[in-house]
Design a protein around this motif. Structure first.
Motif, mmCIF file in Angstrom:
data_model
loop_
_atom_site.group_PDB
_atom_site.id
_atom_site.type_symbol
_atom_site.label_atom_id
_atom_site.label_comp_id
_atom_site.label_asym_id
_atom_site.label_seq_id
_atom_site.Cartn_x
_atom_site.Cartn_y
_atom_site.Cartn_z
ATOM 1 N N GLY A 31 30.277 53.024 33.986
ATOM 2 C CA GLY A 31 31.680 52.824 33.641
ATOM 3 C C GLY A 31 32.596 53.089 34.823
ATOM 4 N N LEU A 32 32.529 52.238 35.826
ATOM 5 C CA LEU A 32 33.292 52.418 37.056
ATOM 6 C C LEU A 32 34.577 51.607 37.088
ATOM 7 N N GLY A 33 34.768 50.726 36.104
ATOM 8 C CA GLY A 33 35.872 49.786 36.158
ATOM 9 C C GLY A 33 37.117 50.257 35.423
ATOM 10 N N HIS A 34 38.206 49.499 35.624
ATOM 11 C CA HIS A 34 39.493 49.753 34.999
ATOM 12 C C HIS A 34 40.084 48.426 34.519
ATOM 13 N N LEU A 35 41.150 48.547 33.754
ATOM 14 C CA LEU A 35 42.029 47.418 33.452
ATOM 15 C C LEU A 35 43.321 47.636 34.227
ATOM 16 N N TYR A 36 43.798 46.582 34.913
ATOM 17 C CA TYR A 36 45.009 46.685 35.722
ATOM 18 C C TYR A 36 46.075 45.708 35.243
ATOM 19 N N ARG A 37 47.334 46.141 35.366
ATOM 20 C CA ARG A 37 48.467 45.231 35.279
ATOM 21 C C ARG A 37 48.974 45.008 36.698
ATOM 22 N N VAL A 38 49.078 43.731 37.078
ATOM 23 C CA VAL A 38 49.543 43.387 38.418
ATOM 24 C C VAL A 38 50.933 42.782 38.298
ATOM 25 N N ASP A 39 51.912 43.417 38.909
ATOM 26 C CA ASP A 39 53.283 42.929 38.874
ATOM 27 C C ASP A 39 53.528 41.945 40.017
ATOM 28 N N PRO A 40 54.532 41.096 39.893
ATOM 29 C CA PRO A 40 54.796 40.094 40.934
ATOM 30 C C PRO A 40 55.127 40.677 42.311
ATOM 31 N N ASP A 41 55.494 41.972 42.377
ATOM 32 C CA ASP A 41 55.730 42.591 43.682
ATOM 33 C C ASP A 41 54.456 43.145 44.303
ATOM 34 N N GLY A 42 53.315 42.942 43.639
ATOM 35 C CA GLY A 42 52.035 43.370 44.181
ATOM 36 C C GLY A 42 51.549 44.713 43.690
ATOM 37 N N ARG A 43 52.360 45.449 42.955
ATOM 38 C CA ARG A 43 51.917 46.737 42.423
ATOM 39 C C ARG A 43 50.815 46.527 41.382
ATOM 40 N N MET A 44 49.796 47.382 41.442
ATOM 41 C CA MET A 44 48.693 47.341 40.492
ATOM 42 C C MET A 44 48.626 48.687 39.776
ATOM 43 N N THR A 45 48.800 48.656 38.442
ATOM 44 C CA THR A 45 48.800 49.865 37.632
ATOM 45 C C THR A 45 47.548 49.885 36.777
ATOM 46 N N ALA A 46 46.802 50.997 36.842
ATOM 47 C CA ALA A 46 45.525 51.094 36.137
ATOM 48 C C ALA A 46 45.700 51.625 34.722
ATOM 49 N N PHE A 47 44.985 51.010 33.774
ATOM 50 C CA PHE A 47 44.880 51.494 32.400
ATOM 51 C C PHE A 47 43.406 51.483 32.024
ATOM 52 N N TYR A 48 43.017 52.421 31.219
ATOM 53 C CA TYR A 48 41.635 52.538 30.754
ATOM 54 C C TYR A 48 40.687 52.739 31.936
ATOM 55 N N ASP A 49 39.760 53.638 31.761
ATOM 56 C CA ASP A 49 38.684 53.790 32.718
ATOM 57 C C ASP A 49 37.371 53.701 31.959
ATOM 58 N N ASP A 50 36.289 54.028 32.614
ATOM 59 C CA ASP A 50 34.970 53.996 31.982
ATOM 60 C C ASP A 50 34.615 52.592 31.478
ATOM 61 N N VAL A 51 35.090 51.566 32.199
ATOM 62 C CA VAL A 51 34.784 50.174 31.858
ATOM 63 C C VAL A 51 33.564 49.731 32.656
ATOM 64 N N ILE A 52 32.588 49.132 32.002
ATOM 65 C CA ILE A 52 31.399 48.637 32.711
ATOM 66 C C ILE A 52 31.647 47.219 33.208
ATOM 67 N N VAL A 53 31.897 46.286 32.302
ATOM 68 C CA VAL A 53 32.179 44.893 32.684
ATOM 69 C C VAL A 53 33.413 44.431 31.920
ATOM 70 N N SER A 54 34.554 44.420 32.587
ATOM 71 C CA SER A 54 35.798 43.967 31.951
ATOM 72 C C SER A 54 35.744 42.465 31.730
ATOM 73 N N ASN A 55 36.253 42.024 30.595
ATOM 74 C CA ASN A 55 36.131 40.611 30.249
ATOM 75 C C ASN A 55 37.095 40.263 29.114
ATOM 76 N N GLY A 56 37.142 38.951 28.792
ATOM 77 C CA GLY A 56 37.769 38.477 27.562
ATOM 78 C C GLY A 56 39.238 38.808 27.414
ATOM 79 N N ILE A 57 40.012 38.813 28.507
ATOM 80 C CA ILE A 57 41.430 39.130 28.400
ATOM 81 C C ILE A 57 42.189 37.901 27.893
ATOM 82 N N ALA A 58 42.946 38.091 26.832
ATOM 83 C CA ALA A 58 43.728 37.003 26.234
ATOM 84 C C ALA A 58 44.878 37.624 25.457
ATOM 85 N N PHE A 59 45.938 36.830 25.241
ATOM 86 C CA PHE A 59 47.124 37.317 24.547
ATOM 87 C C PHE A 59 47.405 36.470 23.325
#
Length: 294
Positions: A127-155
């Motif tokens: 579980g080395l991965g994270h979920l990130y939000r990337v803003d248009p100014d290039g900032r990357m904010t991490a949410f959730y840790d302990d992710v093995i293979v992040s996938n299936g992102i949809a809204f």
């Protein structure tokens, strides 16, 4: 329910085809091969295909931008590519990661023009991965840790809920975002396959708010109703569907990328179309992709 017609629209040996997106500007399908790093464009009407070889080891995902450039996740970097000129520009580098243990993987742009993208363990175990939000100014904010293979992102269509999958934990979550759509405030399990070991992979949402998801090593795509029930299951002619999107002029064609990764020689002989791109008609209608706000 009757099995729909499935057509191979691009016969190609993608080791790990992924991230199909329909571009309304070019009326074409774009997708990537992660482990033979290459960006593809397909005109389904003519069958004409173009591709751009990529540097790095992995091409994790693809997004469209307001400027028309393609935003590409390469290893732990985000870069823009002008496919007309070939000009590449570095955009951001993922923080808090352990290179070369991790890399960027699946991502999608939200209605506010921000990219949500995850990282994963290249060894598919920790579980080395994270979920990130990337803003248009290039900032990357991490949410959730302990992710093995992040996938299936949809809204979902109203933008208040995001779907997020950890393929190697065999779980898909429905995430509630705050009113600004910036921060996850709650997470509930939509589907848990930990008992069976099934591998939910890439996903998209249709105009009815239903979640479509590919199942790697499962040879199928499924549709979840908004309440979490599976109300449609479609078998594919190859074992490893990876991701899917709606496309075509009216967004009524479901495109599915696949992979030949992990298939034995015997399986490859039985599945000559493994790694190709497929089209499924008459199963729903999609919504246009959001554009990253650069």
């Amino acid at each position: 329910m009757k099995q729909p017609e499935i057509t191979c629209v691009q016969q190609v040996a993608a080791q790990l085809g992924e991230t199909p997106l329909w571009c309304t500007r070019t009326n074409s399908l774009w997708w990537i091969d992660i482990e033979q790093p290459r960006l593809w464009q397909l005109d389904p009407e003519t069958g004409e295909a173009r591709s751009w070889a990529q540097g790095g080891t992995y091409l994790g995902s693809l997004a469209f931008t307001r400027s028309g450039a393609r935003l590409l996740a390469r290893d732990l970097d985000l870069v823009t590519l002008d496919t007309d000129t070939g000009v590449e520009t570095h955009f951001a580098t993922t923080p808090e990661e352990r290179h070369p243990a991790t890399r960027l993987n699946d991502g999608r742009v939200d209605r506010h023009g921000r990219l949500w993208i995850g990282t994963m363990d290249n060894g598919l175990r920790e579980g080395l991965g994270h979920l990130y939000r990337v803003d248009p100014d290039g900032r990357m904010t991490a949410f959730y840790d302990d992710v093995i293979v992040s996938n299936g992102i949809a809204f979902d269509p109203d933008g208040r809920h995001m779907y997020f999958t950890d393929t190697r934990r065999h779980v898909t979550w429905k995430v509630t975002l705050d009113a600004a759509g910036e921060v996850p405030v709650a997470r509930e399990i939509l589907a848990d396959y930990s008992a069976t070991g099934e591998r939910p992979d890439g996903a998209c949402v249709d105009a009815d708010g239903c979640l479509w998801q590919a199942f790697f090593a499962g040879g199928k795509v499924v549709r979840y109703a908004p309440d979490g029930r599976i109300d449609r299951e479609i078998a594919l002619p190859t074992s490893n569907p990876t991701c899917l999107c709606f496309g075509g002029p009216d967004l009524r064609t479901l495109y599915v990328t696949t992979a030949f990764k992990f298939l034995s020689e015997a399986q490859l002989a039985e599945q000559p179309l493994a790694g190709s791109v497929f089209a499924i008609e008459g199963v729903g209608q999609g919504v246009p992709e959001h554009l990253f706000d650069i």
